[in-house]
Design a protein around this motif. Structure first.
Motif, short mmCIF file in Angstrom:
data_model
loop_
_atom_site.label_atom_id
_atom_site.label_comp_id
_atom_site.label_asym_id
_atom_site.label_seq_id
_atom_site.Cartn_x
_atom_site.Cartn_y
_atom_site.Cartn_z
N MET A 1 18.71 -35.61 21.42
CA MET A 1 17.63 -35.68 20.43
C MET A 1 16.39 -36.39 20.97
O MET A 1 15.28 -35.89 20.82
N PRO A 2 16.50 -37.55 21.63
CA PRO A 2 15.31 -38.20 22.18
C PRO A 2 14.58 -37.33 23.18
O PRO A 2 13.37 -37.34 23.26
N ILE A 3 15.35 -36.52 23.96
CA ILE A 3 14.73 -35.66 24.96
C ILE A 3 13.86 -34.61 24.27
O ILE A 3 12.76 -34.30 24.69
N GLN A 4 14.37 -34.06 23.16
CA GLN A 4 13.62 -33.05 22.43
C GLN A 4 12.32 -33.63 21.87
O GLN A 4 11.27 -33.02 21.94
N THR A 5 12.40 -34.85 21.32
CA THR A 5 11.22 -35.50 20.77
C THR A 5 10.17 -35.72 21.85
O THR A 5 8.99 -35.49 21.66
N LEU A 6 10.62 -36.16 23.03
CA LEU A 6 9.71 -36.40 24.15
C LEU A 6 9.02 -35.10 24.56
O LEU A 6 7.84 -35.07 24.82
N SER A 7 9.78 -34.00 24.57
CA SER A 7 9.22 -32.71 24.95
C SER A 7 8.14 -32.27 23.98
O SER A 7 7.09 -31.78 24.39
N VAL A 8 8.38 -32.46 22.69
CA VAL A 8 7.39 -32.09 21.68
C VAL A 8 6.13 -32.94 21.84
O VAL A 8 5.01 -32.44 21.80
N ARG A 9 6.32 -34.23 22.03
CA ARG A 9 5.19 -35.14 22.20
C ARG A 9 4.35 -34.74 23.41
O ARG A 9 3.11 -34.73 23.35
N ASP A 10 5.02 -34.42 24.51
CA ASP A 10 4.29 -34.02 25.71
C ASP A 10 3.50 -32.74 25.47
O ASP A 10 2.36 -32.61 25.93
N HIS A 11 4.10 -31.81 24.74
CA HIS A 11 3.41 -30.55 24.44
C HIS A 11 2.17 -30.82 23.60
O HIS A 11 1.09 -30.26 23.87
N VAL A 12 2.30 -31.67 22.61
CA VAL A 12 1.16 -32.00 21.74
C VAL A 12 0.07 -32.69 22.55
O VAL A 12 -1.12 -32.37 22.42
N ARG A 13 0.47 -33.63 23.40
CA ARG A 13 -0.51 -34.36 24.21
C ARG A 13 -1.27 -33.41 25.14
O ARG A 13 -2.49 -33.49 25.25
N ARG A 14 -0.54 -32.51 25.79
CA ARG A 14 -1.20 -31.56 26.70
C ARG A 14 -2.15 -30.64 25.94
O ARG A 14 -3.24 -30.34 26.41
N THR A 15 -1.72 -30.20 24.75
CA THR A 15 -2.56 -29.29 23.97
C THR A 15 -3.85 -29.97 23.54
O THR A 15 -4.94 -29.38 23.66
N ILE A 16 -3.75 -31.19 23.06
CA ILE A 16 -4.95 -31.92 22.63
C ILE A 16 -5.88 -32.14 23.82
O ILE A 16 -7.10 -31.96 23.73
N SER A 43 5.65 -32.17 13.76
CA SER A 43 5.58 -33.28 12.81
C SER A 43 4.35 -34.14 13.05
O SER A 43 3.82 -34.21 14.16
N GLN A 44 3.94 -34.82 11.99
CA GLN A 44 2.80 -35.73 12.11
C GLN A 44 3.15 -36.90 13.03
O GLN A 44 2.29 -37.42 13.74
N GLY A 45 4.43 -37.27 13.05
CA GLY A 45 4.87 -38.36 13.92
C GLY A 45 4.70 -38.02 15.39
O GLY A 45 4.30 -38.88 16.19
N SER A 46 4.99 -36.77 15.75
CA SER A 46 4.82 -36.36 17.15
C SER A 46 3.36 -36.39 17.55
O SER A 46 3.02 -36.78 18.68
N VAL A 47 2.49 -35.99 16.63
CA VAL A 47 1.05 -36.03 16.91
C VAL A 47 0.59 -37.48 17.06
O VAL A 47 -0.19 -37.80 17.96
N ARG A 48 1.10 -38.35 16.21
CA ARG A 48 0.72 -39.76 16.27
C ARG A 48 1.13 -40.37 17.62
O ARG A 48 0.36 -41.10 18.24
N GLU A 49 2.33 -40.04 18.09
CA GLU A 49 2.80 -40.56 19.38
C GLU A 49 1.93 -40.04 20.52
O GLU A 49 1.59 -40.78 21.45
N ALA A 50 1.57 -38.76 20.44
CA ALA A 50 0.73 -38.17 21.49
C ALA A 50 -0.64 -38.83 21.52
O ALA A 50 -1.18 -39.12 22.59
#
Length: 215
Positions: A1-16, A43-50
């Motif tokens: 689960m943590p790996i999946q969250t990290l992957s989403v965050r990285d995707h959001v960060r790269r996109t922004i 999720s809004q949380g993933s965007v916030r982390e990014a």
């Protein structure tokens, strides 16, 4: 689960980041977490982390009652980032030369792409491949600290909201990467390092330059 969250965050960060580099988000634009989350289907949380990571890299900034916005990079800061980048690449060159000696095909491919983009007038693509060329050199050094430091400066040197440079020559500028690639292919880290530092110094805009859209 943590790996999946990290992957989403990285995707959001790269996109922004890519949207900022492409000019979709301009300096001073507010980045609204909920809106970005809906656009990216996350999720809004993933965007916030990014956004927190981007703030740590000084790509965005957060202020009370103003939210998170794209940073406006001053001419002085832009110049300083180029000069520091040159020093980092000079430090990476001797180690990178060992990796590229007699085996620089990927480096030459990137170099040729930079020139081709310049000849076609595709300046945004030229800027992106230029960044890839230089990052490849730092990554080849095998020094993770150098690479992380370089990454924090990459935004400010790649951004499309560049500083104007008199008598710009995109094709001529693109071809300045050839001697660097040749030195690395020959395993001459000292020469490559000097060329990389001089390259950054040459392209470092004057501190009092006006801001304009470029690559």
């Amino acid at each position: 689960m943590p790996i999946q969250t990290l992957s989403v965050r990285d995707h959001v960060r790269r996109t922004i980041t890519e949207r900022i580099l492409a000019g979709v988000y301009q300096p001073g634009d507010r980045l609204i977490e909920l809106q970005i989350a809906r656009e990216l289907g996350t999720s809004q949380g993933s965007v916030r982390e990014a956004l927190r990571e981007l703030e740590a890299s000084r790509i965005v900034e957060t202020a009370p009652h103003r939210g998170t916005r794209v940073r406006t990079v001053s001419p002085q800061e832009m110049r300083e980032s180029y000069l520091v980048r040159g020093l980092l690449e000079e430090a990476a060159a001797p180690m990178a030369a060992k990796a590229f000696k007699g085996n620089a095909e990927q480096l030459w491919n990137e170099c040729d792409t930079i020139i081709a983009c310049a000849e076609r007038g595709e300046l945004s693509e030229q800027a992106a491949h230029n960044a890839a060329f230089h990052r490849m050199i730092v990554a080849a050094s095998g020094n993770g600290v150098l690479l992380r430091l370089w990454d924090t400066l990459a935004f400010e040197t790649r951004t499309r909201v560049q500083l104007s440079r008199p008598k710009a020559d995109p094709v001529g500028d693109a071809k300045t990467h050839r001697p660097i690639a040749k030195a690395l292919e020959n395993g001459d880290g000292k020469l490559a390092g000097r060329l990389l530092r001089e390259h950054a110094e040459f392209f470092a805009p004057p501190a009092d330059a006006p801001q304009s859209e470029s690559a």
